[in-house]
Design a protein around this motif. Structure first.
Motif: not given
Length: 345
Positions: A261-280
Motif C-alpha cells: 500500500n505504501l509502495l502504491g502511494k509512491g514511497q520507495k522500498l527502503e522508506e517502506v521497510l524502515d517505516q514497517m519496522g518488521m520483516v516483510v
C-alpha cells in the motif's frame, strides 16, 4: 502436557505460544533480545508485536540453550533470513531428538530453497522429511485474541504431522493435516508476493475489481510454479492456498499488504521497510520466485511486475499498464493443463 520451545518472539511466534500455553503445555518463548525477554516475563506483554496479555505460565528466554533444554518439540518462527543461523546454533546445542515444526513463510533467494530444506541442510540429525510445516490463513492478532482460525500442518512423516496437530488443536485453533509439504510451504510463501500486489493496487486507488483479478490470476501463478516443483494443484485451493491468499491480500493486519500500500502511494522500498519496522517476507520471496520462474520457464507476469517495482524502481502504474495489455489468452488453459498433469501421474 508437553514442553515446547518457540523460537522467534515476533507477532506470529507470540500468538502460537499463546495457543500452546492455552493447551496446557510448558512453553518457552525465545528471543535474541534480552530486554524483550525481560519485558515479557515481568509485564506479560509483547506490545511491539501484539497488543494482548500473555499467559503468565509462558516464560521468555534469551539463552537459546536454556530455551530448548529438555523440550519435546521446537517451533521455529524466525524470519527466513535467520533460519540457517538459528538452525546452526540448534545443531550444536541440542542433545536429544525433538519434533521440529516451522511456521515461517518464505523462499531463500539464490538457493531457491524452502524452509524445510534449509532446516534439513543445517541440522545433521534431521532431514527435511522430519520437519513439520504449519501454514494457513492466520493473522497473529486474531489468533492471540482466540478468534476462530484454521491452519494446516504437513510432513513427509505423518506421525510428526499428527503430533503437531495434537499440540496446537483447540476450540479456537483448528488444525488439519496434509501430505503435500511442498504445496503447503510454497502456498504460504508465494501468497506474500500477491499481497504486496494487492496493497500496491489499493495504494494506487484501484477498486475491488482490480484486487479480485489480482488475487485470482495470482493464484494461477502460484499453482503454475508450485505444480512444476511437485506440489498437488488442489493444495492451492485449500487453506494454505486460497485461504491464506484471501486473508493476506484483504486485511490491514497483513504487513505485506501494508508495505504494498505504501509502495502504491509512491514511497520507495527502503522508506517502506524502515517505516514497517518488521520483516516483510514478500520482498525476499519476490526475488526468489522471479528466479524460480526463469529457472523453471514458468510464466509469472504479476510476480515479474512486482519484482520490477521492488528492485528496478519501475512505476507501479506502468506495470499495471503492461499487465493489462499482455497478449490475449484463454483463461482456463492453465487450470486444465495443471489438472491433466496431476491426474495423469
Amino acid at each position: 502436557m508437553s514442553k515446547v520451545a518457540v523460537l522467534g518472539a515476533g507477532s506470529w511466534g507470540t500468538a502460537l505460544s499463546i495457543v500452546l500455553a492455552d493447551n496446557g503445555h510448558d512453553v518457552r518463548l525465545w528471543t535474541h533480545r534480552k530486554e524483550q525477554a525481560d519485558v515479557i516475563n515481568t509485564k506479560h506483554k509483547n506490545e511491539n508485536y501484539l497488543d494482548i496479555m500473555i499467559p503468565e505460565q509462558l516464560i521468555a528466554f534469551h539463552d537459546l540453550e536454556e530455551a530448548v533444554d529438555d523440550v519435546s518439540a521446537i517451533v521455529i518462527v524466525v524470519p527466513t533470513k535467520a533460519i540457517r543461523d538459528v538452525c546452526k546454533q540448534l545443531d550444536t546445542i541440542l542433545k536429544h531428538k525433538v519434533t521440529i515444526i516451522h511456521a515461517s513463510k518464505g523462499i531463500e533467494p539464490e538457493s531457491l530453497k524452502r524452509v524445510s530444506q534449509m532446516i534439513g541442510e543445517e541440522m545433521n540429525e534431521y532431514t527435511q522429511e522430519d520437519v513439520v510445516v504449519l501454514s494457513g490463513p492466520s493473522h497473529a492478532e486474531e489468533v492471540g485474541k482466540r478468534q476462530p482460525t484454521t491452519v494446516t500442518v504437513s510432513s513427509k512423516d505423518i506421525k510428526n504431522a499428527e503430533l503437531a496437530q495434537d499440540l496446537f488443536f483447540n476450540e479456537s485453533f483448528r488444525v488439519y493435516t496434509s501430505p503435500d509439504i511442498v504445496g503447503i510451504e510454497l502456498g504460504g510463501a508465494l501468497k506474500n508476493i500477491i499481497a504486496l500486489g494487492a496493497g500496491i493496487s489499493d495504494g494506487l486507488g484501484y477498486g475491488d475489481n482490480a484486487k479480485a483479478a489480482l488475487i485470482t490470476r495470482g493464484l494461477a501463478e502460484i499453482t503454475r510454479l508450485g505444480t512444476s516443483l511437485g506440489a498437488n494443484p488442489l493444495t492451492f485451493l485449500g487453506l494454505p492456498g486460497v485461504g491464506d491468499l484471501i486473508v493476506t491480500c484483504t486485511s490491514v493486519h497483513s504487513r505485506n499488504w501494508r508495505a504494498g500500500n505504501l509502495l502504491g502511494k509512491g514511497q520507495k522500498l527502503e522508506e517502506v521497510l524502515d517505516q514497517m519496522g518488521m520483516v516483510v517476507e514478500g520482498v525476499r520471496t519476490t526475488k526468489a520466485a522471479n528466479q524460480f520462474a526463469l529457472k523453471q520457464q514458468i510464466e509469472m507476469p504479476i510476480t515479474n511486475g512486482i519484482y520490477k517495482i521492488l528492485f528496478d524502481d519501475m512505476n507501479p502504474r506502468d506495470v499495471v499498464e503492461q499487465l493489462m495489455n499482455r497478449t490475449k489468452k484463454e483463461e482456463m488453459d492453465d487450470l486444465a493443463t495443471l489438472l491433466r498433469t496431476n491426474y495423469s501421474k
